[in-house]
Write a protein that holds these residues in place. Structure first.
Motif, PDB file in Angstrom:
ATOM      1  N   ALA A 230       0.675  -1.330   0.155  1.00  0.00           N
ATOM      2  CA  ALA A 230      -0.313  -0.041   0.013  1.00  0.00           C
ATOM      3  C   ALA A 230       0.816   1.147   0.426  1.00  0.00           C
ATOM      4  N   GLY A 231       1.968   0.807  -0.204  1.00  0.00           N
ATOM      5  CA  GLY A 231       3.265   2.622   0.025  1.00  0.00           C
ATOM      6  C   GLY A 231       2.643   3.153   1.311  1.00  0.00           C
ATOM      7  N   LEU A 232       2.657   2.756   2.703  1.00  0.00           N
ATOM      8  CA  LEU A 232       2.288   3.512   3.411  1.00  0.00           C
ATOM      9  C   LEU A 232       3.711   3.916   4.055  1.00  0.00           C
ATOM     10  N   ALA A 233       4.830   3.756   3.433  1.00  0.00           N
ATOM     11  CA  ALA A 233       6.015   4.220   4.458  1.00  0.00           C
ATOM     12  C   ALA A 233       6.072   5.838   4.337  1.00  0.00           C
ATOM     13  N   ARG A 234       5.626   5.959   2.480  1.00  0.00           N
ATOM     14  CA  ARG A 234       5.330   7.539   2.569  1.00  0.00           C
ATOM     15  C   ARG A 234       4.538   8.239   3.979  1.00  0.00           C
ATOM     16  N   THR A 235       3.900   7.926   4.665  1.00  0.00           N
ATOM     17  CA  THR A 235       3.026   8.531   5.673  1.00  0.00           C
ATOM     18  C   THR A 235       3.777   7.885   7.081  1.00  0.00           C
ATOM     19  N   PHE A 236       3.267   6.515   7.110  1.00  0.00           N
ATOM     20  CA  PHE A 236       3.387   5.881   8.230  1.00  0.00           C
ATOM     21  C   PHE A 236       4.781   5.628   9.126  1.00  0.00           C
ATOM     22  N   LYS A 237       5.219   5.972  10.199  1.00  0.00           N
ATOM     23  CA  LYS A 237       6.837   6.162  10.392  1.00  0.00           C
ATOM     24  C   LYS A 237       7.504   4.617  11.083  1.00  0.00           C
ATOM     25  N   TYR A 238       5.582   3.928  11.571  1.00  0.00           N
ATOM     26  CA  TYR A 238       5.950   3.445  12.784  1.00  0.00           C
ATOM     27  C   TYR A 238       5.622   2.230  12.660  1.00  0.00           C
ATOM     28  N   VAL A 239       5.701   0.840  12.663  1.00  0.00           N
ATOM     29  CA  VAL A 239       4.821  -0.791  12.605  1.00  0.00           C
ATOM     30  C   VAL A 239       4.817  -1.073  13.985  1.00  0.00           C
ATOM     31  N   ASN A 240       3.764  -0.670  14.726  1.00  0.00           N
ATOM     32  CA  ASN A 240       3.692  -1.309  16.309  1.00  0.00           C
ATOM     33  C   ASN A 240       3.267  -2.565  17.050  1.00  0.00           C
ATOM     34  N   LEU A 241       2.784  -3.235  17.920  1.00  0.00           N
ATOM     35  CA  LEU A 241       2.757  -3.675  18.643  1.00  0.00           C
ATOM     36  C   LEU A 241       1.970  -5.146  17.356  1.00  0.00           C
ATOM     37  N   MET A 242       3.414  -5.860  17.040  1.00  0.00           N
ATOM     38  CA  MET A 242       3.683  -6.966  15.927  1.00  0.00           C
ATOM     39  C   MET A 242       3.396  -7.870  16.454  1.00  0.00           C
ATOM     40  N   ASP A 243       2.873  -9.171  15.584  1.00  0.00           N
ATOM     41  CA  ASP A 243       2.188  -9.736  15.820  1.00  0.00           C
ATOM     42  C   ASP A 243       1.133 -10.141  17.531  1.00  0.00           C
ATOM     43  N   SER A 244       0.878  -9.248  17.699  1.00  0.00           N
ATOM     44  CA  SER A 244       0.174  -8.981  18.607  1.00  0.00           C
ATOM     45  C   SER A 244      -1.922  -9.650  18.245  1.00  0.00           C
ATOM     46  N   SER A 245      -2.018  -9.926  16.787  1.00  0.00           N
ATOM     47  CA  SER A 245      -3.094 -10.480  16.637  1.00  0.00           C
ATOM     48  C   SER A 245      -2.437 -11.273  15.326  1.00  0.00           C
ATOM     49  N   TYR A 246      -3.392 -11.814  14.477  1.00  0.00           N
ATOM     50  CA  TYR A 246      -2.868 -12.616  13.097  1.00  0.00           C
ATOM     51  C   TYR A 246      -4.792 -12.606  12.291  1.00  0.00           C
ATOM     52  N   LEU A 247      -3.769 -12.270  10.884  1.00  0.00           N
ATOM     53  CA  LEU A 247      -4.641 -12.241  10.351  1.00  0.00           C
ATOM     54  C   LEU A 247      -4.963 -13.996   9.151  1.00  0.00           C
ATOM     55  N   VAL A 248      -6.095 -14.665   9.702  1.00  0.00           N
ATOM     56  CA  VAL A 248      -6.466 -15.984   9.081  1.00  0.00           C
ATOM     57  C   VAL A 248      -8.118 -16.075   7.904  1.00  0.00           C
ATOM     58  N   SER A 249      -7.530 -16.913   7.235  1.00  0.00           N
ATOM     59  CA  SER A 249      -8.656 -16.975   6.428  1.00  0.00           C
ATOM     60  C   SER A 249      -8.566 -18.369   6.612  1.00  0.00           C
TER      61      SER A 249
END
Length: 355
Positions: A230-249
């Motif tokens: 999504a090219g979020l690095a242009r606006t979003f500078k932090y990624v927090n709480l990684m592994d706090s939940s999971y996207l599953v199908s």
């Protein structure tokens, strides 16, 4: 080959993968339309190809698999497919389906377990659930909806919260943030409890930047791969709480159709889906790791929690579980998940050297 699924109010352009085995010498006895609730296959393409090839070769051409993605459905191109896909499969308008578990939680709230914060320890813990009795139990629960659950995949994997200019190290740091979410009841409950405002974006990651520019959100639930694509690095500078939940199908098949097949073909479909699930989960881990490296090179920082702060998050979330999440998903299920040991390693270890 059918060209439409009846009853949904739209026509489908069938997206058939033709790169597998040569065309069978005889007409297929059974045709499977596999309706996948993703706009693109991304993580899923290799697994889908593997399933198609395994089933068509294993049945010696008796079964033909055609794959339909959300991008092939005009009504779904601009929004996330909801329970319509599962309902269509349950009615027999398509033989197979594939949906995010946050969508399927509307049918069986136990499937919202993967969205619960800080229940799963890591990917190996998830494998222990997917490959063990709890996974079988969750898949079997779809029978009450005239579906047979086949396998779990990610099509996303580990979630975190991307922020524009705020590092989240304590529960208090979430207060006041407008967080774009997938929109299920679990996200609503725990984020609200910590003072954040959930904003529904479903699974449309392409909407994150426009919403950020219009100040409708200043944070979003994302995976590494979605962040990068999504090219979020242009606006979003932090990624927090990684592994706090999971996207599953989850992949499922119409119960009546499945039971109409010869026993050896039922086994072929289950075994092929199981292997495809393992392939997809490994591919997801690989692509997320690659995306993490790419966005880190652009200056995006992953914020890690100290052991003390991680314990603090779990402590402040305990009342949320007691008040709503235990009842919503099932307290017994949550406790059994927590006690589940780690499962096998991914099908292969990602080798990202030189990429």
């Amino acid at each position: 080959m059918r060209t439409a699924i009846k009853g949904l109010g739209f026509s489908l352009t069938l997206f058939a993968f033709l790169a597998s085995s040569a065309s069978p010498a005889h007409a297929a006895k059974y045709k499977i339309q596999w309706l996948i609730g993703h706009v693109n296959l991304d993580y899923f393409e290799e697994a889908a190809l593997n399933f198609k090839e395994a089933v068509e070769k294993g049945s010696h051409g008796d079964i033909e698999v055609s794959i339909v993605t959300a991008k092939d459905v005009e009504e779904y191109r601009d929004r996330r497919p909801g329970p319509e896909i599962a309902n269509a499969v349950a009615r027999g308008e398509a033989e197979m389906g594939h949906s995010f578990t946050d969508v399927m939680g509307g049918m069986d709230p136990r499937l919202w377990a993967f969205d619960l914060p800080y229940v799963f320890r890591d990917y190996r813990h998830l494998e222990g659930v997917f490959e063990g009795p709890l996974g079988e139990e969750l898949l079997a629960g779809l029978r009450q909806h005239k579906l047979v659950g086949l396998t779990f995949t990610y099509s996303g994997g580990a979630n975190g919260i991307a922020t524009e200019d705020r590092a989240i190290r304590r529960p208090e740091d979430l207060k006041g943030l407008k967080v774009g979410t997938y929109g299920d009841d679990v996200d609503q409950a725990w984020l609200t409890s910590l003072g954040a405002t959930p904003v529904l974006i479903n699974h449309r990651q392409e909407n994150i930047l426009p919403l950020a520019r219009s100040k409708e959100i200043d944070a979003a639930v994302v995976t590494w791969r979605r962040f990068e694509r999504a090219g979020l690095a242009r606006t979003f500078k932090y990624v927090n709480l990684m592994d706090s939940s999971y996207l599953v199908s989850v992949t499922y098949v119409n119960e009546k159709f499945f039971e109409s097949l010869p026993e050896d073909y039922r086994k072929l479909i289950k075994d092929s889906a199981h292997l495809a699930g393992r392939i997809e989960r490994a591919k997801t881990i690989e692509l997320n790791e690659l995306a993490k490296r790419q966005v880190a090179a652009k200056g995006v920082r992953q914020v890690y929690l100290t052991q003390k702060n991680a314990a603090r998050f779990q402590e402040v979330l305990r009342p949320v579980y007691q008040k709503s999440l235990d009842a919503l998903v099932g307290k017994d299920l949550i406790e059994r998940i927590r006690k589940t040991p780690a499962g096998p390693a991914p099908l292969f270890t990602p080798d990202l050297a030189g990429r």
